[in-house]
Design an enzyme around this catalytic site. Structure first.
Site, PDB file in Angstrom:
ATOM      1  N   LYS A  18       0.849  -1.207   0.000  1.00  0.00           N
ATOM      2  CA  LYS A  18       0.000   0.000   0.000  1.00  0.00           C
ATOM      3  C   LYS A  18       0.883   1.255   0.000  1.00  0.00           C
ATOM      4  O   LYS A  18       2.088   1.182   0.291  1.00  0.00           O
ATOM      5  CB  LYS A  18      -0.888  -0.018   1.252  1.00  0.00           C
ATOM      6  CG  LYS A  18      -0.101   0.054   2.560  1.00  0.00           C
ATOM      7  CD  LYS A  18      -0.995  -0.193   3.778  1.00  0.00           C
ATOM      8  CE  LYS A  18      -0.185  -0.147   5.061  1.00  0.00           C
ATOM      9  NZ  LYS A  18      -0.974  -0.604   6.225  1.00  0.00           N
ATOM     10  N   MET A  78      11.961  24.223   2.912  1.00  0.00           N
ATOM     11  CA  MET A  78      11.146  23.438   1.979  1.00  0.00           C
ATOM     12  C   MET A  78      12.004  22.614   1.016  1.00  0.00           C
ATOM     13  O   MET A  78      11.661  21.482   0.681  1.00  0.00           O
ATOM     14  CB  MET A  78      10.226  24.365   1.186  1.00  0.00           C
ATOM     15  CG  MET A  78       9.213  23.610   0.339  1.00  0.00           C
ATOM     16  SD  MET A  78       8.154  24.690  -0.640  1.00  0.00           S
ATOM     17  CE  MET A  78       7.225  25.537   0.631  1.00  0.00           C
ATOM     18  N   TYR A 113      16.506  29.944   8.475  1.00  0.00           N
ATOM     19  CA  TYR A 113      15.392  30.776   8.972  1.00  0.00           C
ATOM     20  C   TYR A 113      15.397  30.915  10.489  1.00  0.00           C
ATOM     21  O   TYR A 113      15.532  29.925  11.212  1.00  0.00           O
ATOM     22  CB  TYR A 113      14.057  30.169   8.556  1.00  0.00           C
ATOM     23  CG  TYR A 113      13.784  30.254   7.078  1.00  0.00           C
ATOM     24  CD1 TYR A 113      13.817  31.465   6.397  1.00  0.00           C
ATOM     25  CD2 TYR A 113      13.471  29.101   6.364  1.00  0.00           C
ATOM     26  CE1 TYR A 113      13.549  31.531   5.039  1.00  0.00           C
ATOM     27  CE2 TYR A 113      13.196  29.155   5.009  1.00  0.00           C
ATOM     28  CZ  TYR A 113      13.245  30.370   4.340  1.00  0.00           C
ATOM     29  OH  TYR A 113      12.978  30.432   3.008  1.00  0.00           O
ATOM     30  N   ARG A 168     -10.581   0.124  14.628  1.00  0.00           N
ATOM     31  CA  ARG A 168     -10.608   0.841  13.345  1.00  0.00           C
ATOM     32  C   ARG A 168     -11.748   0.220  12.536  1.00  0.00           C
ATOM     33  O   ARG A 168     -12.891   0.301  12.952  1.00  0.00           O
ATOM     34  CB  ARG A 168      -9.248   0.713  12.634  1.00  0.00           C
ATOM     35  CG  ARG A 168      -8.123   1.348  13.419  1.00  0.00           C
ATOM     36  CD  ARG A 168      -6.862   1.653  12.607  1.00  0.00           C
ATOM     37  NE  ARG A 168      -6.408   0.610  11.697  1.00  0.00           N
ATOM     38  CZ  ARG A 168      -5.158   0.514  11.233  1.00  0.00           C
ATOM     39  NH1 ARG A 168      -4.244   1.401  11.605  1.00  0.00           N
ATOM     40  NH2 ARG A 168      -4.803  -0.436  10.391  1.00  0.00           N
TER      41      ARG A 168
HETATM   42  C1  LIG Z   1      -0.212  -1.647   6.815  1.00  0.00           C
HETATM   43  C2  LIG Z   1      -0.839  -2.916   7.264  1.00  0.00           C
HETATM   44  C3  LIG Z   1      -0.068  -4.070   7.482  1.00  0.00           C
HETATM   45  C4  LIG Z   1       1.445  -4.085   7.437  1.00  0.00           C
HETATM   46  O1  LIG Z   1       1.956  -3.616   8.662  1.00  0.00           O
HETATM   47  P1  LIG Z   1       3.542  -3.525   8.949  1.00  0.00           P
HETATM   48  O2  LIG Z   1       3.634  -3.067  10.346  1.00  0.00           O
HETATM   49  O3  LIG Z   1       4.065  -2.523   7.972  1.00  0.00           O
HETATM   50  O4  LIG Z   1       4.107  -4.872   8.716  1.00  0.00           O
HETATM   51  C5  LIG Z   1      -0.731  -5.246   7.773  1.00  0.00           C
HETATM   52  N1  LIG Z   1      -2.078  -5.285   7.865  1.00  0.00           N
HETATM   53  C6  LIG Z   1      -2.848  -4.192   7.696  1.00  0.00           C
HETATM   54  C7  LIG Z   1      -4.324  -4.301   7.822  1.00  0.00           C
HETATM   55  C8  LIG Z   1      -2.259  -2.972   7.406  1.00  0.00           C
HETATM   56  O5  LIG Z   1      -3.028  -1.884   7.255  1.00  0.00           O
END
Ligand SMILES: *Cc1c(COP(=O)(O)O)cnc(C)c1O
Length: 383
Positions: free
Chosen positions: A45, A322, A274, A143
């Site tokens: 992802k 930046m 800055y 979640r």
């Molecule tokens: C991002 C994610 C993972 C991977 O987690 P890591 O800590 O990067 O190994 C696994 N399962 C879900 C549902 C996630 O959102």
């Protein structure tokens, strides 16, 4: 100080993130060796945590990954468009998600509610095929995932839709909060209860999965059939407790580097960047690094992080801006064009992404994932 570019780094880009695909492949293989007989879903992802989803997905599959995981359906479709045909699961959906696309492109859908289950089944009916789903139970992260008090109803509905040929429940999954051993154990107990209820309803999922990198490494009992490995595959430790990648048998895949854009000798008392939050207390030399917060270099790390330059760790002085920041090199010889490494493999002397995370009050995950689009990705290794 000379303004003549040094020659060794002369062919290097101004700024770049070098992604070592051999490191990804070897990390995946090393993690799989640790979790076997469980199999691995490699999580790509967010453009593979900033590393590039398609090349990383290919390297992960070469390293033995059985599955790929993404958050959004769009991320899954992009992998399919790149002709990657491994099993893919997507688990976070737009309320109006077009699940027909998932069915047509053979993407498994993580389902977090009964309305979502029904939407997936309707999409499957519209396509005239069966949807592959993984039912997610919320075991305590709060979640997404089906709420525990709706789980009975969800598995019954899923079993009915399975009998109608609309869906197949290929997986049941959850996600840990990584809070404490006791709380993880309570989540696993809740998961076991959810699996029992699914089985009572007549479901027989092929893959049960809970663990991400942290659980996969430290809680063997959380591995079930499949572990979802993200950060570890990129060679960044998941724990935030000082454990290094090397101690986990992993190697950082991303090196963020650039070339010194200017060198300046300054007198004691000279203010730098800055707000002049830092002033020289001696005659010293500054090197200007052409990466800034637009590139994902956290401003929070001003005056805290270090870089690797001219054979040593050097402190960042003054505010990160930046597009650029300054490092102090004292009386050492540094010239325009020298290579400067913000983070990479500590075995080379460079800081790790994790150290940058500490310097910015965040985690290594956020450091690698937020490297901006102005930084070209250069790939080394891979088939
Ligand atoms: C991002 C994610 C993972 C991977 O987690 P890591 O800590 O990067 O190994 C696994 N399962 C879900 C549902 C996630 O959102």
């Amino acid at each position: 100080m000379s303004e003549t570019p040094s020659t060794d780094a002369a062919s290097r880009p101004f700024r770049e993130a070098v992604i070592d695909l051999d490191a990804v492949r070897e990390n995946v293989a090393a993690l799989i060796a640790q979790v076997a007989p469980a199999r691995a879903m490699v999580v790509v992802k967010a453009d593979a945590y900033g590393h590039g989803a398609v090349p990383v997905a290919r390297a992960a599959l070469a390293g033995g990954a059985s599955w790929l995981g993404v958050a959004d359906l769009d991320e899954a479709i992009a992998l399919r468009d790149a002709r990657i045909d491994a099993p893919i699961l997507a688990w976070l959906h737009d309320p109006d998600a077009d699940f027909a696309r998932a069915v047509r492109r053979n993407v498994d859908v993580g389902v977090s509610s009964i309305p979502q289950l029904r939407a997936v089944a309707e999409a499957a009916a519209s396509v005239g095929e069966r949807a592959e789903v993984h039912l997610k139970i919320d075991t305590g992260l709060s979640r997404n995932g089906v709420a525990p008090d709706e789980w009975q109803e969800a598995v019954r509905a899923a079993a009915e839709l399975e009998a109608q040929g609309r869906v197949r429940v290929r997986g049941v999954f959850s996600h840990l909060a990584n809070t404490s051993p006791d709380e993880d154990a309570a989540q696993l107990a809740a998961f076991d209860a959810a699996l029992a209820a699914a089985s009572d309803a007549g479901l027989a999922p092929e893959v049960r999965h809970v663990a991400s990198t942290a659980g996969a490494l430290r809680r063997p009992e959380s591995r079930y059939d499949l572990v979802r490995l993200g950060i570890g595959c990129y060679g960044v430790p998941p724990f935030g407790d000082g454990t290094t990648a090397a101690e986990l048998g992993l190697r950082p895949a991303m090196t963020l580097r650039g070339r010194v854009a200017a060198v300046r000798r300054i007198a004691p008392g000279t203010g730098v960047s800055y707000g002049h939050v830092w002033r020289a207390d001696r005659p010293t030399t500054l090197a200007l690094v052409p990466l800034g917060y637009a590139d994902g270099v956290p401003r929070q790390a001003s005056g805290r992080a270090e870089v690797w330059l001219a054979g040593a760790r050097r402190p960042i002085v003054g505010r990160i801006a930046m597009d650029q920041f300054l490092v102090e090199v004292g009386d050492d010889a540094v010239v325009v064009g020298d290579e400067v490494v913000l983070f990479g493999d500590p075995a080379t002397g460079a800081p790790s992404a994790d150290e940058w995370g500490d310097a910015a009050d965040t985690i290594g995950y956020e450091i690698v994932t937020r490297i901006g689009p102005r930084v070209p990705r250069t790939y080394v290794g891979g088939a």
